[in-house]
Enzyme design. Structure first.
Site, PDB file in Angstrom:
ATOM      1  CG  ASP A 280      -1.947   1.106   1.379  1.00  0.00           C
ATOM      2  OD1 ASP A 280      -2.007   1.685  -0.065  1.00  0.00           O
ATOM      3  OD2 ASP A 280      -2.690   1.449   2.427  1.00  0.00           O
TER       4      ASP A 280
ATOM      5  CG  ASP B 148      -4.223   4.630  -3.006  1.00  0.00           C
ATOM      6  OD1 ASP B 148      -3.262   4.207  -2.224  1.00  0.00           O
ATOM      7  OD2 ASP B 148      -5.354   4.530  -2.621  1.00  0.00           O
TER       8      ASP B 148
END
Length: 481
Positions: free
Chosen positions: A150, A355
């Site tokens: 992430d 992201d």
């Protein structure tokens, strides 16, 4: 008759020019479309129940560590109902983005409410871990750990024994008591104080001894709570002798069976910052699809010779936001559909967040409206289908084996370009192709932060250079081998 020759010649030249323009237009049309074959789509493959992803591969090559990256759904031991799975992903992705936007607003505009450690507080990182789709295997304290990757998170953590509350994971739970190299971190240390920027919550003191306790709350009620510790981390053949991580003793949420999470954000506690002396603050990835045999790579180090990109890397500068310092922001300057540049308000203030955890990209309402109109104009020969969840531009393609799709290109400051792969343009809500939607969505409000999600990053080498503060894109057929 002599007087008519110039007119004939002029007419002939006009005919030639028109013919050339028509040919050029048809060539441009062919160049600005991509063919999507349904036979190659991931859900066409047989369901699989192997534990193939429990020990993914890694290698050291030309000064870079390369970890095999998989989509977590390709590693499931369960028989997958793809119809339900594809629809559930969109619902959960919407929760993630809503929580992310909520956290951003609190950081930018301030929050006068008292901080409560028992209530769900959205974090600087990704907030819905079930939609953080990509995983790698690392070695922590001599044991393999499969962790979610992430770029929106900073603290790396895994579940630890003794565990007061742990969710089910595929790997054995890490037990620091049997590791000779594990160390605790005291609550009065500067490392403990740095948790505020990494997690949004300050470290607190445990008892006997006064260890540093961390808390990460997610917007959906998921959380991880435990001790901040130090352990040996092995990335391929590169050892990080004193890696700071979270040892989660109390964890709740839908984490997809992973051991924990790898934080690739920009704070001091992120993996990138802790290994900057080794890898120079540079990492990159190539995200694969969900097919059982599909794999990509997460590369630490800036030697581009290990990439397999088929186009040159085009770079754009990272935009630093002092109120949101751990995120990766870029300046989006334009979008083209099938070679047609969109005309829309919003590109003059085009800061976007890239992201790896968000699935579907979100665009400002004016830009999305222009994109939708142009895509429908170029894709008008196909029948429509009802919208689903966040996707409102849908088609019934069940009568086709393949379709020509208009290209989508995202343009960034410095003439950088992300040419969206053909697998990142349409999203299959139903596996029979009776409901296939444009894989982009509108933000609810114009003051929200636009996001470039992982669906539009498939089969793209995305390079993060934190030292030069730049980010690059290049086409690449993702494969670890």
């Amino acid at each position: 008759m002599a007087k008519t020759k110039p007119l004939i010649m002029f007419s002939f030249l006009v005919f030639l020019f028109a013919s050339f323009a028509a040919v050029a237009g048809s060539v441009q049309c062919v160049q600005e479309k991509k063919v999507l074959s349904f036979q190659e789509w991931q859900w066409k493959q047989k369901n699989h129940t192997s534990s193939y992803c429990l020990s993914q591969k890694s290698r050291w090559e030309n000064g870079a560590t390369i970890l095999e990256m998989k989509h977590k759904d390709s590693c499931s031991r369960k028989i997958i109902d793809w119809n339900k799975k594809l629809q559930k992903i969109l619902v959960l992705d919407n929760f993630r983005v809503q929580s992310l936007q909520s956290r951003v607003k609190k950081l930018v505009h301030g929050n006068n409410e008292e901080d409560s450690r028992e209530s769900p507080i959205p974090l600087i990182s990704g907030v819905k871990l079930q939609t953080l789709n990509y995983i790698v295997t690392v070695e922590l304290g001599g044991r393999n750990m499969t962790v979610i990757v992430d770029t929106g998170s900073d603290l790396t953590w895994v579940q630890c024994q003794p565990c007061r509350l742990c969710y089910n994971q595929q790997d054995p739970i890490f037990n620091p008591s049997i590791s000779a190299s594990y160390q605790t971190i005291l609550c009065n240390s500067s490392t403990c104080q740095s948790l505020q920027s990494a997690t949004g919550n300050t470290g607190v003191c445990g008892s006997n001894p006064p260890t540093c306790n961390y808390l990460v709350n997610y917007g959906d009620g998921s959380y991880t709570r435990g001790d901040l510790g130090i352990e040996k981390l092995n990335l391929g053949k590169v050892f990080v002798s004193k890696f700071i991580f979270g040892c989660g003793r109390n964890n709740k949420g839908l984490f997809g069976g992973a051991s924990g999470l790898m934080g690739l954000g920009r704070s001091d506690l992120s993996l990138i910052s802790q290994t900057s002396a080794i890898f120079g603050g540079v990492f990159s990835y190539c995200l694969p699809n969900t097919a059982a045999d599909a794999s990509g790579s997460l590369v630490f180090g800036g030697n581009s010779s290990v990439y397999k990109n088929t186009t040159p890397i085009s770079y754009t500068r990272m935009v630093f936001n002092p109120q949101l310092p751990t995120f990766y922001f870029l300046n989006l300057t334009g979008i083209s559909i099938g070679g047609v540049a969109l005309q829309a308000a919003g590109f003059d203030q085009g800061v976007v967040l890239i992201d790896s955890g968000t699935v579907i990209s979100r665009l400002p309402p004016p830009i999305y409206r222009a994109l939708k109109a142009e895509f429908l104009k170029q894709f008008s020969e196909f029948p429509s289908s009802p919208p689903f969840s966040i996707l409102d531009t849908c088609f019934d393609l069940s009568a086709y084996q393949e379709v020509d799709i208009p290209t989508i290109k995202l343009h960034f400051e410095g003439n950088a370009e992300l040419n969206v792969d053909v697998t990142g343009i349409l999203y299959f809500v139903k596996t029979d192709a009776s409901q296939v939607c444009l894989a982009l969505a509108s933000l609810n409000f114009e003051d929200e932060i636009p996001i470039i999600g992982n669906y539009q990053q498939r089969n793209i080498r995305v390079v993060y250079d934190n030292v030069e503060s730049k980010l690059g894109f290049a086409a690449e057929a993702c494969s670890f081998d």
